[in-house]
Design an enzyme around this catalytic site. Structure first.
Site, mmCIF file in Angstrom:
data_model
loop_
_atom_site.group_PDB
_atom_site.id
_atom_site.type_symbol
_atom_site.label_atom_id
_atom_site.label_comp_id
_atom_site.label_asym_id
_atom_site.label_seq_id
_atom_site.Cartn_x
_atom_site.Cartn_y
_atom_site.Cartn_z
ATOM 1 N N ARG A 90 0.841 -1.188 0.000
ATOM 2 C CA ARG A 90 0.000 0.000 0.000
ATOM 3 C C ARG A 90 0.883 1.248 0.000
ATOM 4 O O ARG A 90 2.092 1.164 0.211
ATOM 5 C CB ARG A 90 -0.910 -0.017 1.222
ATOM 6 C CG ARG A 90 -1.916 -1.155 1.212
ATOM 7 C CD ARG A 90 -2.529 -1.367 2.588
ATOM 8 N NE ARG A 90 -3.253 -0.174 3.034
ATOM 9 C CZ ARG A 90 -3.601 0.037 4.310
ATOM 10 N NH1 ARG A 90 -3.268 -0.838 5.241
ATOM 11 N NH2 ARG A 90 -4.270 1.125 4.638
ATOM 12 N N SER A 92 0.663 4.018 1.961
ATOM 13 C CA SER A 92 0.792 4.789 3.190
ATOM 14 C C SER A 92 2.227 4.780 3.711
ATOM 15 O O SER A 92 3.029 3.899 3.389
ATOM 16 C CB SER A 92 -0.138 4.232 4.271
ATOM 17 O OG SER A 92 0.351 2.991 4.756
ATOM 18 N N LYS A 162 -2.238 -8.548 10.590
ATOM 19 C CA LYS A 162 -3.599 -8.479 11.119
ATOM 20 C C LYS A 162 -4.629 -8.134 10.044
ATOM 21 O O LYS A 162 -5.829 -8.340 10.238
ATOM 22 C CB LYS A 162 -3.686 -7.476 12.271
ATOM 23 C CG LYS A 162 -3.492 -6.025 11.893
ATOM 24 C CD LYS A 162 -3.531 -5.139 13.137
ATOM 25 C CE LYS A 162 -3.351 -3.665 12.794
ATOM 26 N NZ LYS A 162 -4.482 -3.115 12.051
ATOM 27 N N THR A 209 -11.948 5.072 17.122
ATOM 28 C CA THR A 209 -11.505 3.754 16.674
ATOM 29 C C THR A 209 -12.572 3.169 15.759
ATOM 30 O O THR A 209 -13.762 3.428 15.934
ATOM 31 C CB THR A 209 -11.239 2.787 17.840
ATOM 32 O OG1 THR A 209 -10.849 1.500 17.322
ATOM 33 C CG2 THR A 209 -12.478 2.595 18.709
ATOM 34 N N SER A 211 -12.444 -0.234 15.267
ATOM 35 C CA SER A 211 -12.326 -1.649 15.596
ATOM 36 C C SER A 211 -13.451 -2.106 16.522
ATOM 37 O O SER A 211 -13.582 -1.614 17.654
ATOM 38 C CB SER A 211 -10.970 -1.915 16.259
ATOM 39 O OG SER A 211 -10.950 -3.164 16.899
ATOM 40 N N LEU A 212 -14.248 -3.072 16.063
ATOM 41 C CA LEU A 212 -15.292 -3.638 16.909
ATOM 42 C C LEU A 212 -14.695 -4.335 18.123
ATOM 43 O O LEU A 212 -15.285 -4.337 19.204
ATOM 44 C CB LEU A 212 -16.130 -4.629 16.100
ATOM 45 C CG LEU A 212 -16.905 -4.066 14.907
ATOM 46 C CD1 LEU A 212 -17.658 -5.187 14.192
ATOM 47 C CD2 LEU A 212 -17.865 -2.970 15.343
ATOM 48 N N ARG A 213 -13.542 -4.950 17.939
ATOM 49 C CA ARG A 213 -12.855 -5.638 19.045
ATOM 50 C C ARG A 213 -12.515 -4.645 20.163
ATOM 51 O O ARG A 213 -12.779 -4.914 21.340
ATOM 52 C CB ARG A 213 -11.583 -6.304 18.514
ATOM 53 C CG ARG A 213 -10.636 -6.826 19.592
ATOM 54 C CD ARG A 213 -9.328 -7.287 18.984
ATOM 55 N NE ARG A 213 -8.654 -6.214 18.253
ATOM 56 C CZ ARG A 213 -7.889 -5.294 18.808
ATOM 57 N NH1 ARG A 213 -7.700 -5.289 20.119
ATOM 58 N NH2 ARG A 213 -7.312 -4.353 18.076
ATOM 59 N N ARG A 214 -11.929 -3.510 19.802
ATOM 60 C CA ARG A 214 -11.564 -2.511 20.809
ATOM 61 C C ARG A 214 -12.809 -1.920 21.472
ATOM 62 O O ARG A 214 -12.860 -1.751 22.694
ATOM 63 C CB ARG A 214 -10.733 -1.394 20.170
ATOM 64 C CG ARG A 214 -9.355 -1.845 19.702
ATOM 65 C CD ARG A 214 -8.618 -0.731 18.986
ATOM 66 N NE ARG A 214 -7.330 -1.192 18.477
ATOM 67 C CZ ARG A 214 -6.842 -0.914 17.282
ATOM 68 N NH1 ARG A 214 -7.552 -0.176 16.435
ATOM 69 N NH2 ARG A 214 -5.666 -1.364 16.915
ATOM 70 N N ARG A 231 -11.265 7.141 10.408
ATOM 71 C CA ARG A 231 -10.633 6.461 9.288
ATOM 72 C C ARG A 231 -9.476 7.282 8.753
ATOM 73 O O ARG A 231 -9.270 8.423 9.110
ATOM 74 C CB ARG A 231 -11.659 6.220 8.161
ATOM 75 C CG ARG A 231 -12.766 5.229 8.506
ATOM 76 C CD ARG A 231 -12.253 3.796 8.642
ATOM 77 N NE ARG A 231 -11.343 3.459 7.570
ATOM 78 C CZ ARG A 231 -11.703 3.134 6.333
ATOM 79 N NH1 ARG A 231 -12.988 3.119 6.014
ATOM 80 N NH2 ARG A 231 -10.802 2.823 5.425
ATOM 81 N N GLY A 232 -8.724 6.674 7.831
ATOM 82 C CA GLY A 232 -7.568 7.327 7.237
ATOM 83 C C GLY A 232 -6.279 6.690 7.732
ATOM 84 O O GLY A 232 -6.278 5.874 8.645
ATOM 85 N N ASN A 233 -5.161 7.057 7.088
ATOM 86 C CA ASN A 233 -3.880 6.522 7.538
ATOM 87 C C ASN A 233 -3.516 7.132 8.890
ATOM 88 O O ASN A 233 -4.210 8.020 9.401
ATOM 89 C CB ASN A 233 -2.785 6.760 6.488
ATOM 90 C CG ASN A 233 -2.593 8.238 6.161
ATOM 91 O OD1 ASN A 233 -2.603 9.084 7.041
ATOM 92 N ND2 ASN A 233 -2.407 8.544 4.877
ATOM 93 N N THR A 236 -3.282 10.913 9.086
ATOM 94 C CA THR A 236 -4.594 11.563 9.030
ATOM 95 C C THR A 236 -5.310 11.455 10.361
ATOM 96 O O THR A 236 -5.927 12.422 10.842
ATOM 97 C CB THR A 236 -5.452 10.923 7.917
ATOM 98 O OG1 THR A 236 -4.800 11.089 6.663
ATOM 99 C CG2 THR A 236 -6.828 11.556 7.858
ATOM 100 N N ARG A 237 -5.235 10.290 10.995
ATOM 101 C CA ARG A 237 -5.937 10.108 12.265
ATOM 102 C C ARG A 237 -5.339 10.972 13.384
ATOM 103 O O ARG A 237 -6.066 11.524 14.212
ATOM 104 C CB ARG A 237 -5.935 8.622 12.654
ATOM 105 C CG ARG A 237 -6.994 7.820 11.900
ATOM 106 C CD ARG A 237 -7.000 6.375 12.296
ATOM 107 N NE ARG A 237 -6.077 5.591 11.474
ATOM 108 C CZ ARG A 237 -5.852 4.298 11.651
ATOM 109 N NH1 ARG A 237 -6.465 3.643 12.632
ATOM 110 N NH2 ARG A 237 -5.019 3.647 10.865
ATOM 111 N N CYS A 325 -12.520 -11.277 9.911
ATOM 112 C CA CYS A 325 -12.115 -10.601 11.145
ATOM 113 C C CYS A 325 -13.041 -9.419 11.407
ATOM 114 O O CYS A 325 -12.609 -8.382 11.883
ATOM 115 C CB CYS A 325 -10.663 -10.137 11.055
ATOM 116 S SG CYS A 325 -10.254 -9.219 9.568
#
Length: 427
Positions: A90, A92, A162, A209, A211-214, A231-233, A236-237, A325
């Site tokens: 990618r 990024s 991941k 975040t 992430s559903l896990r977090r 979202r974003g790299n 960006t975040r 995942c």
């Protein structure tokens, strides 16, 4: 003294002396020496029978071992003509850092190989107005790269492990998994809350975040917090955290933050009691075409044995719970002194339900090559040389066992509830 072992550079006598030394040698040195001696023995028997040869080296004192791929007798890579490998990744900054990490390591092992980087955007890079689970795919950051790999436009892909679903497309395999960085998640605070912990944040503070896990685990432990997609790299975040006024903190994978050189921005490292991490988190994986043995023989030298064992167990755990995942699944593995331990858990979306199980097993280490099929491919889409396939089988068996126990304890029902809600959100 700290040793760097290589089956081709250290004598059998010297290795034997390290193994038998009653004092002055660490257990790590002795363990590494035992693996090197095993590799020497395998190599010698291979030469006498004209069978494939396995070369074992270690890149540093802290690495347990890197097991290179078997090569044909008389066909060592250093004797080959220059080879060009096209590396897909990618665009990024983090992806490029990880790609150069792999290339730099492999260039030291195979100086005759020239690597060309091919960058591209993936679905996950292009769709930024939805949370990742709402897009409805598990290969958001891998599909475009894998299409290029299948079309022979590139020879290998460097991934954050991941991001890879437990089951890869037909004809693809993981050829190497590098030494793992930090596995857990970290908290980065908005400047107004610097040097505080997530538990100290005011009521209804917004955590960024996707992430559903977090979210599930942090809701369970810190019900006073709110959560919003970001979202974003990474660049960006971080900018959104500092400037948007929306987020009071971000929760990110620690490995990515460290690889970006942003150690000073970390305000808290979450423990596994607070938040189990994602399958494969902190590891870099290299994907190739399964039938490309030449590329496998080159890139497999990037593999770290400890990391390979842990991730084989984790990916088997994920495979037997869920094909992708996109539901809240957390993991923690540790491999020390030939003992692999694992804690796995599944959650519903708000964290109110959790099914968790812990277990352990012994790992063989290097084994007689005759016990396994050469270039055995594991159930988790991991390719390895025959000398370590028994260890992968043992690790994967543990992962499957932990998943089975969770399913027997109604973990499947918890996951089904999460999937049902997510499917409704995707419509």
């Amino acid at each position: 003294m700290d040793y760097q072992f290589s089956g081709s550079e250290i004598s059998r006598l010297a290795v034997t002396q390290i193994i038998s030394s009653p004092f002055g040698e660490s257990e790590v040195n002795r363990s590494k020496a035992q693996m090197t001696l095993a590799a020497m023995t395998l190599n010698e028997s291979s030469r006498s029978s004209a069978a494939p040869v396995a070369y074992l080296t270690t890149s540093s004192f802290t690495d347990v071992c890197c097991v290179a791929a078997p090569c044909r007798e008389g066909d060592k890579l250093s004797d080959m003509e220059e080879t060009v490998l096209r590396v897909g990744t990618r665009k990024s900054q983090l992806a490029m850092i990880q790609t150069h990490n792999v290339i730099d390591t492999l260039s030291q092992i195979h100086p005759h190989v020239r690597f060309e980087i091919v960058t591209m955007d993936t679905i996950g890079d292009r769709i930024l107005d939805k949370a990742l689970p709402e897009i409805g795919q598990t290969n958001l950051f891998t599909k475009d790269l894998e299409i290029a790999l299948a079309d022979n436009r590139i020879d290998l892909i460097v991934h954050s492990l991941k991001d890879l679903p437990s089951t890869l497309p037909e004809g693809m395999a993981i050829a190497a998994i590098g030494k793992r960085a930090m596995t857990g998640d970290v908290v980065l605070m908005n400047p107004k809350y610097r040097n505080t912990k997530i538990s100290d944040l005011p009521q209804n503070s917004v955590i960024g975040t996707s992430s559903l896990r977090r979210i599930a685990q942090l809701k369970r432990n810190y019900p006073h917090l709110s959560f919003q997609n970001v979202r974003g790299n990474l660049n960006t975040r971080i900018k959104k955290l500092d400037e948007s006024g929306v987020y009071d903190a971000l929760v990110l994978a620690g490995a990515g933050v460290l690889r970006m050189g942003w150690q000073e921005r970390i305000d808290q490292e979450l423990t596994t009691d607070e938040c189990l991490y994602a399958i494969g988190q902190g590891a870099i994986g290299v994907e190739i075409r399964k039938n490309d043995i030449k590329t496998f023989s080159i890139v497999s030298g990037y593999t770290d044995f400890n990391s390979l064992v842990c991730n084989a167990a984790e990916r088997a755990f994920l495979r037997f719970l869920d094909k992708g995942c996109s539901v809240p699944i957390g993991i923690c593995t540790n491999f020390t002194d030939s003992k692999l331990t694992m804690t796995g858990a599944v959650f519903n979306l708000d964290g109110s339900k959790c099914v968790k199980h812990s277990d352990e097993c012994d790992i063989t280490g290097l084994s007689d090559k005759n016990q396994c099929q050469n270039n055995y491919e594991s159930l988790s889409s991991i390719m390895c040389s025959s000398e370590i396939c028994q260890s992968l089988i043992e690790a994967e068996t543990l992962g499957k066992h932990v998943a089975d126990i969770i399913l027997k304890n109604h973990g499947g029902e918890v996951l089904a509830e999460a999937r049902k809600i997510m499917k409704a959100a995707q419509k």
